[in-house]
Structures are given as C-alpha cells and as structure tokens.
Design a protein around this motif. Structure first.
Motif, PDB file in Angstrom:
ATOM      1  N   GLY A  18      19.956 -39.890  33.364  1.00 47.84           N
ATOM      2  CA  GLY A  18      20.431 -38.639  32.772  1.00 47.84           C
ATOM      3  C   GLY A  18      21.251 -37.779  33.715  1.00 47.84           C
ATOM      4  N   GLY A  19      21.504 -38.291  34.897  1.00 45.10           N
ATOM      5  CA  GLY A  19      22.211 -37.520  35.916  1.00 45.10           C
ATOM      6  C   GLY A  19      23.704 -37.441  35.679  1.00 45.10           C
ATOM      7  N   PRO A  20      24.406 -36.809  36.605  1.00 47.04           N
ATOM      8  CA  PRO A  20      25.833 -36.573  36.428  1.00 47.04           C
ATOM      9  C   PRO A  20      26.671 -37.837  36.271  1.00 47.04           C
ATOM     10  N   VAL A  21      26.296 -38.921  36.932  1.00 47.37           N
ATOM     11  CA  VAL A  21      27.081 -40.147  36.806  1.00 47.37           C
ATOM     12  C   VAL A  21      26.933 -40.718  35.397  1.00 47.37           C
ATOM     13  N   GLN A  22      25.699 -40.761  34.885  1.00 47.90           N
ATOM     14  CA  GLN A  22      25.495 -41.264  33.524  1.00 47.90           C
ATOM     15  C   GLN A  22      26.200 -40.367  32.512  1.00 47.90           C
ATOM     16  N   GLN A  23      26.196 -39.080  32.745  1.00 41.12           N
ATOM     17  CA  GLN A  23      26.891 -38.151  31.849  1.00 41.12           C
ATOM     18  C   GLN A  23      28.388 -38.448  31.820  1.00 41.12           C
ATOM     19  N   VAL A  24      28.964 -38.713  32.987  1.00 42.66           N
ATOM     20  CA  VAL A  24      30.391 -39.037  33.076  1.00 42.66           C
ATOM     21  C   VAL A  24      30.681 -40.354  32.346  1.00 42.66           C
ATOM     22  N   ILE A  25      29.811 -41.336  32.516  1.00 43.07           N
ATOM     23  CA  ILE A  25      30.009 -42.618  31.835  1.00 43.07           C
ATOM     24  C   ILE A  25      29.996 -42.420  30.324  1.00 43.07           C
ATOM     25  N   ASP A  26      28.985 -41.724  29.811  1.00 46.79           N
ATOM     26  CA  ASP A  26      28.865 -41.520  28.363  1.00 46.79           C
ATOM     27  C   ASP A  26      30.082 -40.797  27.801  1.00 46.79           C
ATOM     28  N   GLN A  27      30.496 -39.723  28.465  1.00 46.66           N
ATOM     29  CA  GLN A  27      31.642 -38.958  27.979  1.00 46.66           C
ATOM     30  C   GLN A  27      32.927 -39.772  28.053  1.00 46.66           C
ATOM     31  N   THR A  28      33.087 -40.549  29.113  1.00 46.11           N
ATOM     32  CA  THR A  28      34.288 -41.366  29.264  1.00 46.11           C
ATOM     33  C   THR A  28      34.360 -42.425  28.174  1.00 46.11           C
ATOM     34  N   VAL A  29      33.228 -43.050  27.844  1.00 46.44           N
ATOM     35  CA  VAL A  29      33.215 -44.043  26.769  1.00 46.44           C
ATOM     36  C   VAL A  29      33.634 -43.389  25.452  1.00 46.44           C
ATOM     37  N   LEU A  30      33.094 -42.218  25.140  1.00 41.51           N
ATOM     38  CA  LEU A  30      33.525 -41.515  23.920  1.00 41.51           C
ATOM     39  C   LEU A  30      35.029 -41.256  23.945  1.00 41.51           C
ATOM     40  N   ASP A  31      35.528 -40.789  25.069  1.00 38.32           N
ATOM     41  CA  ASP A  31      36.950 -40.436  25.184  1.00 38.32           C
ATOM     42  C   ASP A  31      37.861 -41.654  25.036  1.00 38.32           C
ATOM     43  N   ILE A  32      37.528 -42.754  25.727  1.00 39.55           N
ATOM     44  CA  ILE A  32      38.429 -43.906  25.674  1.00 39.55           C
ATOM     45  C   ILE A  32      38.360 -44.633  24.340  1.00 39.55           C
ATOM     46  N   CYS A  33      37.251 -44.488  23.623  1.00 40.43           N
ATOM     47  CA  CYS A  33      37.120 -45.156  22.318  1.00 40.43           C
ATOM     48  C   CYS A  33      37.825 -44.401  21.201  1.00 40.43           C
ATOM     49  N   GLU A  34      38.003 -43.104  21.341  1.00 33.98           N
ATOM     50  CA  GLU A  34      38.547 -42.279  20.253  1.00 33.98           C
ATOM     51  C   GLU A  34      39.822 -42.847  19.636  1.00 33.98           C
ATOM     52  N   PRO A  35      40.816 -43.271  20.417  1.00 31.72           N
ATOM     53  CA  PRO A  35      42.037 -43.796  19.793  1.00 31.72           C
ATOM     54  C   PRO A  35      41.841 -45.115  19.040  1.00 31.72           C
ATOM     55  N   TYR A  36      40.712 -45.772  19.229  1.00 30.16           N
ATOM     56  CA  TYR A  36      40.441 -47.066  18.609  1.00 30.16           C
ATOM     57  C   TYR A  36      39.575 -46.959  17.352  1.00 30.16           C
ATOM     58  N   ILE A  37      38.985 -45.789  17.130  1.00 33.27           N
ATOM     59  CA  ILE A  37      38.052 -45.605  16.015  1.00 33.27           C
ATOM     60  C   ILE A  37      38.837 -45.325  14.736  1.00 33.27           C
ATOM     61  N   ASN A  57      26.169 -37.379  17.654  1.00 29.57           N
ATOM     62  CA  ASN A  57      24.967 -38.203  17.772  1.00 29.57           C
ATOM     63  C   ASN A  57      24.725 -38.785  19.150  1.00 29.57           C
ATOM     64  N   THR A  58      25.647 -38.559  20.071  1.00 26.13           N
ATOM     65  CA  THR A  58      25.468 -39.053  21.433  1.00 26.13           C
ATOM     66  C   THR A  58      24.880 -37.941  22.287  1.00 26.13           C
ATOM     67  N   VAL A  59      23.787 -38.242  22.954  1.00 24.87           N
ATOM     68  CA  VAL A  59      23.207 -37.319  23.924  1.00 24.87           C
ATOM     69  C   VAL A  59      23.827 -37.707  25.265  1.00 24.87           C
ATOM     70  N   ILE A  60      24.755 -36.887  25.724  1.00 25.55           N
ATOM     71  CA  ILE A  60      25.466 -37.186  26.961  1.00 25.55           C
ATOM     72  C   ILE A  60      24.463 -37.272  28.111  1.00 25.55           C
ATOM     73  N   GLY A  61      24.463 -38.418  28.794  1.00 26.52           N
ATOM     74  CA  GLY A  61      23.533 -38.661  29.885  1.00 26.52           C
ATOM     75  C   GLY A  61      22.417 -39.614  29.504  1.00 26.52           C
ATOM     76  N   SER A  62      22.324 -39.946  28.220  1.00 28.54           N
ATOM     77  CA  SER A  62      21.249 -40.836  27.752  1.00 28.54           C
ATOM     78  C   SER A  62      21.548 -42.305  28.046  1.00 28.54           C
ATOM     79  N   GLY A  63      22.811 -42.620  28.269  1.00 32.04           N
ATOM     80  CA  GLY A  63      23.190 -44.016  28.478  1.00 32.04           C
ATOM     81  C   GLY A  63      23.437 -44.753  27.178  1.00 32.04           C
ATOM     82  N   GLU A  64      23.455 -44.020  26.072  1.00 28.21           N
ATOM     83  CA  GLU A  64      23.668 -44.644  24.764  1.00 28.21           C
ATOM     84  C   GLU A  64      24.668 -43.811  23.974  1.00 28.21           C
TER      85      GLU A  64
END
Length: 147
Positions: A18-37, A57-64
């Motif tokens: 749930g730390g800052p690195v996981q938060q960055v990963i989760d947010q980045t995945v949302l951001d890079i997927c947006e143009p493909y959805i 529905n994404t809890v940023i930092g959850s890893g999901e």
C-alpha cells in the motif's frame, strides 16, 4: 552494530504494501490503459463508463486495478454473448438495449466491434503493456523510489 530490519528498509524505499511505489504502479496502470479502453461498444453508448469504473473501483495502493461494470468482462473478452434460446445479444426498447431477465448468456462466434479500434478494444491491459506500458510502469517506479 545495527541489526538489519527488512520491514524498515522496505518502508524507507516506499515498497511496503500500500506504499507510495504500489500507489504509483496502480495509478500508472490506470493512466496507460485509458486510451485502450472501449468507450462505445457495438453501437451501445458507454460514454466512458468503463473508464470511470476503473477510477471508482480501484483502491490506489492495493495492487489491484478493477474495472467493474455489468458488461466489463464481455467487453474485455471481445466476444458477443447471446441468449441461448433466442441466439440474440439483446433487443431494442425505448430505453435502449435489453435482455431477458434471469438468463445467463453464452459466448457466440461473433466478436465485438469497437469505436476507436484498433487502439480501443478487448484485452486493454495486455495491449497497453505491450505497447510501452511496461516501460512506463518501470519508469514511474524508478521515479517513486528516488523520492
């Protein structure tokens, strides 16, 4: 001599659950997927509801990262699901497309057609990651760890 503490070091690097690195990963995945959805599926207006569902529905930092709508699975798979009795995906009413209540649809041999294809379409996470997303996540993690 100070004893090595793995938890302390993970936290110092921002790598704890749930730390800052996981938060960055989760947010980045949302951001890079947006143009493909997909935003408009087979003539049925979605208007970005699937994109919004990922944000809501994404809890940023959850890893999901979660896209949760009644149709998310079908849109992700790219297959038209039909009523096993009528062999139709649905029927048009004054209020839009509907299906018979209580019926579990089955996959057909037809594929969904997406507005904005080929970028927007099925399996958006896989395609986003293949199209530079992995590098984007790695770069975001490197920046997060340096802070």
């Amino acid at each position: 001599m100070k004893k090595f503490n793995a938890r302390e070091n993970l936290k110092r690097l921002g790598l704890e659950e749930g730390g800052p690195v996981q938060q960055v990963i989760d947010q980045t995945v949302l951001d890079i997927c947006e143009p493909y959805i997909p935003m408009d599926i087979s003539g049925g207006a979605d208007g970005g509801g699937l994109i919004r569902s990922g944000i809501l529905n994404t809890v940023i930092g959850s890893g999901e990262v979660v896209w949760k709508t009644p149709y998310a699975h079908y849109v992700h798979e790219g297959i038209v699901y039909v009523d096993p009795q009528t062999h139709a995906a649905g029927f048009l009413t004054e209020d839009g497309w509907r299906s018979r209540k209580g019926i579990s649809k089955v996959p057909s041999d037809r594929t969904l057609q997406y507005q904005g294809a080929p970028t927007r379409g099925s399996h958006w996470v896989d395609r986003a990651m293949q199209d530079g997303g992995i590098k984007a996540v790695e770069d975001a993690v490197r920046k997060a760890v340096k802070k």
